[in-house]
Design a protein around this motif. Structure first.
Motif, short mmCIF file in Angstrom:
data_model
loop_
_atom_site.label_atom_id
_atom_site.label_comp_id
_atom_site.label_asym_id
_atom_site.label_seq_id
_atom_site.Cartn_x
_atom_site.Cartn_y
_atom_site.Cartn_z
N ILE A 1 0.84 -1.20 0.00
CA ILE A 1 0.00 0.00 0.00
C ILE A 1 0.87 1.25 0.00
O ILE A 1 0.60 2.20 -0.73
CB ILE A 1 -0.96 -0.01 1.21
CG1 ILE A 1 -2.02 -1.10 1.03
CG2 ILE A 1 -1.61 1.36 1.41
CD1 ILE A 1 -2.86 -1.36 2.25
N ALA A 2 1.94 1.24 0.81
CA ALA A 2 2.83 2.40 0.89
C ALA A 2 3.46 2.70 -0.47
O ALA A 2 3.47 3.85 -0.93
CB ALA A 2 3.90 2.17 1.95
N GLU A 3 3.99 1.67 -1.11
CA GLU A 3 4.61 1.90 -2.42
C GLU A 3 3.58 2.33 -3.46
O GLU A 3 3.86 3.17 -4.32
CB GLU A 3 5.36 0.66 -2.91
CG GLU A 3 6.11 0.96 -4.20
CD GLU A 3 6.92 -0.20 -4.74
OE1 GLU A 3 7.19 -0.18 -5.95
OE2 GLU A 3 7.29 -1.10 -3.96
N ASN B 1 1.53 8.97 6.59
CA ASN B 1 0.59 7.95 7.05
C ASN B 1 1.08 6.54 6.75
O ASN B 1 0.54 5.57 7.29
CB ASN B 1 -0.78 8.15 6.39
CG ASN B 1 -1.45 9.40 6.87
OD1 ASN B 1 -1.51 9.66 8.06
ND2 ASN B 1 -1.95 10.19 5.94
N TYR B 2 2.08 6.41 5.89
CA TYR B 2 2.56 5.10 5.45
C TYR B 2 4.05 4.88 5.68
O TYR B 2 4.51 3.75 5.67
CB TYR B 2 2.27 4.92 3.95
CG TYR B 2 0.82 5.16 3.64
CD1 TYR B 2 -0.11 4.14 3.82
CD2 TYR B 2 0.35 6.40 3.21
CE1 TYR B 2 -1.45 4.34 3.57
CE2 TYR B 2 -0.98 6.61 2.95
CZ TYR B 2 -1.88 5.58 3.13
OH TYR B 2 -3.21 5.78 2.89
N PHE B 3 4.79 5.98 5.84
CA PHE B 3 6.24 5.94 5.97
C PHE B 3 6.69 6.70 7.20
O PHE B 3 6.04 7.65 7.64
CB PHE B 3 6.92 6.58 4.75
CG PHE B 3 6.69 5.86 3.46
CD1 PHE B 3 7.54 4.83 3.07
CD2 PHE B 3 5.63 6.20 2.62
CE1 PHE B 3 7.34 4.16 1.88
CE2 PHE B 3 5.42 5.53 1.43
CZ PHE B 3 6.28 4.51 1.05
N ASP B 4 7.87 6.32 7.70
CA ASP B 4 8.56 7.08 8.72
C ASP B 4 8.80 8.48 8.14
O ASP B 4 9.08 8.61 6.94
CB ASP B 4 9.88 6.37 9.03
CG ASP B 4 10.71 7.10 10.03
OD1 ASP B 4 10.38 7.03 11.22
OD2 ASP B 4 11.70 7.75 9.61
N PRO B 5 8.68 9.55 8.92
CA PRO B 5 8.86 10.91 8.37
C PRO B 5 10.17 11.12 7.62
O PRO B 5 10.18 11.79 6.58
CB PRO B 5 8.78 11.81 9.61
CG PRO B 5 7.95 11.03 10.58
CD PRO B 5 8.29 9.59 10.34
N ALA B 6 11.27 10.55 8.10
CA ALA B 6 12.55 10.72 7.41
C ALA B 6 12.52 10.05 6.04
O ALA B 6 13.04 10.60 5.05
CB ALA B 6 13.68 10.15 8.25
N TYR C 1 1.39 -1.01 10.54
CA TYR C 1 2.81 -1.01 10.21
C TYR C 1 3.11 0.16 9.28
O TYR C 1 2.31 0.47 8.39
CB TYR C 1 3.21 -2.31 9.52
CG TYR C 1 3.24 -3.48 10.46
CD1 TYR C 1 4.37 -3.71 11.25
CD2 TYR C 1 2.15 -4.32 10.60
CE1 TYR C 1 4.41 -4.76 12.14
CE2 TYR C 1 2.18 -5.38 11.50
CZ TYR C 1 3.32 -5.59 12.26
OH TYR C 1 3.33 -6.62 13.16
N ILE C 2 4.25 0.80 9.51
CA ILE C 2 4.72 1.83 8.60
C ILE C 2 6.10 1.42 8.08
O ILE C 2 6.84 0.72 8.75
CB ILE C 2 4.77 3.23 9.27
CG1 ILE C 2 5.70 3.25 10.47
CG2 ILE C 2 3.38 3.69 9.67
CD1 ILE C 2 6.02 4.65 10.95
#
Length: 178
Positions: free
Chosen positions: A58-60, A95-100, A170-171
């Motif tokens: 989903i993140a990708e 919402n899907y990834f670590d901010p960095a 999970y992120i």
């Protein structure tokens, strides 16, 4: 007469309440008390692996939607016009990834170039080895524990995912191509 009616009314209320609470022997979530978990804890191992795999896909896919679907008439990729700005893209990706990692993805794609109101983006994909090419969790190798997993694709993409209790999912906290 009033006391008789009151006594009957009290008896009816007591019977009604007793009938409503009479089936409290079963636990509503079918878990034994030792297995009960709070909403912010990670799910069991097999479910967790599936959720981590799905979260990576989903993140990708969100990255592909933001930076790879919208194009100009000549085929040049642009930032999703609905999102519009790099700041909004970072906010959505958070919402899907670590901010960095979200910052690194936006920095990879967003350019200083514009065409009218559209922001041109880098056509080179951030995810050199894509998890979107897989059909199920069986197509990848998943290593780790309930709160941290490494999902490795057949072509060497490694997605690191961690359980975020505040978001109850999970992120993606890291990505590398081996």
């Amino acid at each position: 007469m009033k006391t008789t009616l009151t006594a009957i009314l009290v008896a009816l209320v007591a019977l009604t309440l007793g009938a409503c609470s009479g089936n409290s022997d079963e636990t509503p979530n079918k878990e034994t008390p030792g297995e009960a978990r709070t909403q912010n804890q990670a799910p069991d191992a097999e479910k967790a692996k599936q959720k981590a795999y799905t979260a990576a896909k989903i993140a990708e896919d969100k990255v592909r939607t933001l930076f790879g679907k919208a194009t100009l008439e000549d085929g040049t990729p642009i930032l999703d016009p609905v999102t519009g700005t790099a700041e909004k893209a970072k906010s959505l990706l958070a919402n899907y990834f670590d901010p960095a990692l979200a910052d690194a993805i936006v920095a990879h794609y967003v350019t200083d170039k514009k065409s009218g109101e559209s922001t041109l983006v880098n056509a080179e994909p951030f995810f050199a080895a894509s998890i979107l090419a897989t059909k199920s969790a069986e197509d990848v190798q998943i290593d780790g524990e309930n709160d941290t997993y490494a999902v490795t694709t057949a072509d060497g993409g490694v997605y690191t995912l961690k359980w975020d209790g505040a978001k109850s999912k999970y992120i993606v906290t890291g990505y590398e191509k081996k």
